[in-house]
Design a protein around this motif. Structure first.
Motif, mmCIF file in Angstrom:
data_model
loop_
_atom_site.group_PDB
_atom_site.id
_atom_site.type_symbol
_atom_site.label_atom_id
_atom_site.label_comp_id
_atom_site.label_asym_id
_atom_site.label_seq_id
_atom_site.Cartn_x
_atom_site.Cartn_y
_atom_site.Cartn_z
ATOM 1 N N GLU A 1 -10.111 0.864 1.794
ATOM 2 C CA GLU A 1 -9.101 -0.144 1.429
ATOM 3 C C GLU A 1 -7.868 0.527 0.825
ATOM 4 O O GLU A 1 -6.730 0.164 1.141
ATOM 5 C CB GLU A 1 -9.667 -1.149 0.404
ATOM 6 N N TYR A 2 -8.099 1.503 -0.055
ATOM 7 C CA TYR A 2 -6.971 2.199 -0.680
ATOM 8 C C TYR A 2 -6.212 3.039 0.348
ATOM 9 O O TYR A 2 -4.987 3.104 0.324
ATOM 10 C CB TYR A 2 -7.446 3.079 -1.837
ATOM 11 N N LEU A 3 -6.981 3.693 1.237
ATOM 12 C CA LEU A 3 -6.318 4.514 2.260
ATOM 13 C C LEU A 3 -5.422 3.628 3.133
ATOM 14 O O LEU A 3 -4.276 3.977 3.433
ATOM 15 C CB LEU A 3 -7.360 5.252 3.106
ATOM 16 N N THR A 4 -5.948 2.455 3.488
ATOM 17 C CA THR A 4 -5.155 1.499 4.279
ATOM 18 C C THR A 4 -3.886 1.117 3.520
ATOM 19 O O THR A 4 -2.788 1.094 4.076
ATOM 20 C CB THR A 4 -5.980 0.215 4.563
ATOM 21 N N GLY A 5 -4.043 0.830 2.221
ATOM 22 C CA GLY A 5 -2.900 0.450 1.388
ATOM 23 C C GLY A 5 -1.858 1.558 1.353
ATOM 24 O O GLY A 5 -0.657 1.307 1.490
ATOM 25 N N VAL A 6 -2.340 2.782 1.177
ATOM 26 C CA VAL A 6 -1.420 3.932 1.107
ATOM 27 C C VAL A 6 -0.661 4.078 2.425
ATOM 28 O O VAL A 6 0.561 4.293 2.439
ATOM 29 C CB VAL A 6 -2.208 5.222 0.766
ATOM 30 N N LEU B 1 2.261 0.319 -14.374
ATOM 31 C CA LEU B 1 1.850 -0.903 -15.081
ATOM 32 C C LEU B 1 1.260 -1.936 -14.113
ATOM 33 O O LEU B 1 0.231 -2.553 -14.396
ATOM 34 C CB LEU B 1 3.063 -1.495 -15.829
ATOM 35 N N ALA B 2 1.895 -2.089 -12.958
ATOM 36 C CA ALA B 2 1.411 -3.081 -11.979
ATOM 37 C C ALA B 2 -0.012 -2.750 -11.532
ATOM 38 O O ALA B 2 -0.893 -3.620 -11.509
ATOM 39 C CB ALA B 2 2.355 -3.132 -10.776
ATOM 40 N N VAL B 3 -0.260 -1.487 -11.198
ATOM 41 C CA VAL B 3 -1.594 -1.125 -10.695
ATOM 42 C C VAL B 3 -2.624 -1.094 -11.832
ATOM 43 O O VAL B 3 -3.796 -1.433 -11.641
ATOM 44 C CB VAL B 3 -1.545 0.193 -9.881
ATOM 45 N N TYR B 4 -2.161 -0.754 -13.039
ATOM 46 C CA TYR B 4 -3.064 -0.774 -14.200
ATOM 47 C C TYR B 4 -3.555 -2.214 -14.453
ATOM 48 O O TYR B 4 -4.753 -2.447 -14.626
ATOM 49 C CB TYR B 4 -2.348 -0.211 -15.438
ATOM 50 N N TYR C 1 -10.827 -4.893 -4.190
ATOM 51 C CA TYR C 1 -9.845 -4.004 -3.569
ATOM 52 C C TYR C 1 -8.779 -4.774 -2.790
ATOM 53 O O TYR C 1 -7.626 -4.368 -2.755
ATOM 54 C CB TYR C 1 -10.533 -3.000 -2.640
ATOM 55 N N LEU C 2 -9.167 -5.874 -2.164
ATOM 56 C CA LEU C 2 -8.196 -6.625 -1.360
ATOM 57 C C LEU C 2 -7.046 -7.112 -2.234
ATOM 58 O O LEU C 2 -5.863 -6.913 -1.908
ATOM 59 C CB LEU C 2 -8.872 -7.805 -0.647
ATOM 60 N N PHE C 3 -7.383 -7.694 -3.393
ATOM 61 C CA PHE C 3 -6.308 -8.210 -4.244
ATOM 62 C C PHE C 3 -5.558 -7.092 -4.960
ATOM 63 O O PHE C 3 -4.351 -7.207 -5.216
ATOM 64 C CB PHE C 3 -6.833 -9.284 -5.204
ATOM 65 N N ILE C 4 -6.257 -5.997 -5.280
ATOM 66 C CA ILE C 4 -5.541 -4.847 -5.865
ATOM 67 C C ILE C 4 -4.506 -4.362 -4.841
ATOM 68 O O ILE C 4 -3.348 -4.093 -5.176
ATOM 69 C CB ILE C 4 -6.522 -3.712 -6.251
ATOM 70 N N LEU C 5 -4.928 -4.315 -3.587
ATOM 71 C CA LEU C 5 -4.036 -3.907 -2.498
ATOM 72 C C LEU C 5 -2.836 -4.859 -2.406
ATOM 73 O O LEU C 5 -1.686 -4.414 -2.280
ATOM 74 C CB LEU C 5 -4.836 -3.933 -1.193
ATOM 75 N N LEU C 6 -3.084 -6.161 -2.521
ATOM 76 C CA LEU C 6 -1.987 -7.136 -2.460
ATOM 77 C C LEU C 6 -1.022 -6.945 -3.639
ATOM 78 O O LEU C 6 0.193 -7.059 -3.478
ATOM 79 C CB LEU C 6 -2.536 -8.573 -2.449
#
Ligand code: G3P
Length: 201
Positions: free
Chosen positions: A164-169, A67-70, A80-85
């Motif tokens: 950005e996603y790889l960094t987040g992961v 739900l949070a990521v949706y 991407y930056l705020f999605i990552l946050l």
């Protein structure tokens, strides 16, 4: 900017929902923080209360991650930056929940929900790997730590995500490993709790 900050806060609050505490108290009248490893997670609920409550907690923890990521993706689109946050906020919320005195779980379930939503193929593979490792070693913590180490490599080789996603992961996986330091200490001392596969009444 206001919406973005609100979404990060909402993600933290979603991550903070203490599913293990809610299910333990409402279903069995038990505060799982006082038993087993004391963690607010499905593994400890399985250990203390059995499969039914544990499966419900797992579904709720994975669900709040999804739900949070949706919500983040729907409202933030390609930011991407705020999605990552938002992702990081939800993961931190599970470990340090405002609704449970900032003492939560290891953030494995909520992280799996987020990763499953974003990268279903790699996440299903890592889920199978986790089950195999848990079955062989009998330690869920060993499975979680090993999968946190493997996952970024697996993801990169299979899905080639945006940087950005790889960094987040990678950050999420490092956080999960960090959260397992008490488990590592117990493993070294030979005091880590094994998985209890038995069906409890
Ligand atoms: O997913 C959490 C697991 O890796 C460890 O949980 O309760 O054995 O510390 P626990």
């Amino acid at each position: 900017m206001f919406t973005k900050v609100i979404l990060v806060i909402v993600s933290y609050l979603l991550g903070s929902i203490p599913s293990a505490l809610i299910v333990g108290k409402l279903w069995k009248g038990v505060d799982v923080r006082k038993h087993g490893s004391g963690n607010l997670g499905a593994t400890n609920v399985l250990r203390v209360l059995g499969w039914g409550p544990a499966i419900l907690v797992a579904i709720m923890d994975v669900g709040k991650g999804i739900l949070a990521v949706y919500l983040a993706q729907t409202f933030l689109r390609n930011d991407y930056l705020f999605i990552l946050l938002c992702i990081i906020a939800a993961v931190i919320g599970h470990s340090f929940p405002i609704f449970a005195g900032f003492k939560g779980g290891r953030s494995v379930g909520v992280s799996f929900g987020i990763l499953f939503y974003l990268f279903p193929k790699s996440s299903i593979i890592i889920f199978v790997i986790a089950i195999i490792i848990a079955a062989i070693t009998q330690y869920k913590s060993v499975a979680s730590i090993t999968c946190a180490i493997i996952y970024p490599f697996l993801l990169y080789s299979i899905e080639k995500p945006p940087v950005e996603y790889l960094t987040g992961v990678i950050l999420v996986c490092i956080f999960i490993i960090y959260r397992h330091i008490p488990n590592v200490k117990r493993l070294i001392k030979g005091e880590e709790h094994k998985i209890s596969w038995k069906i409890k009444k």
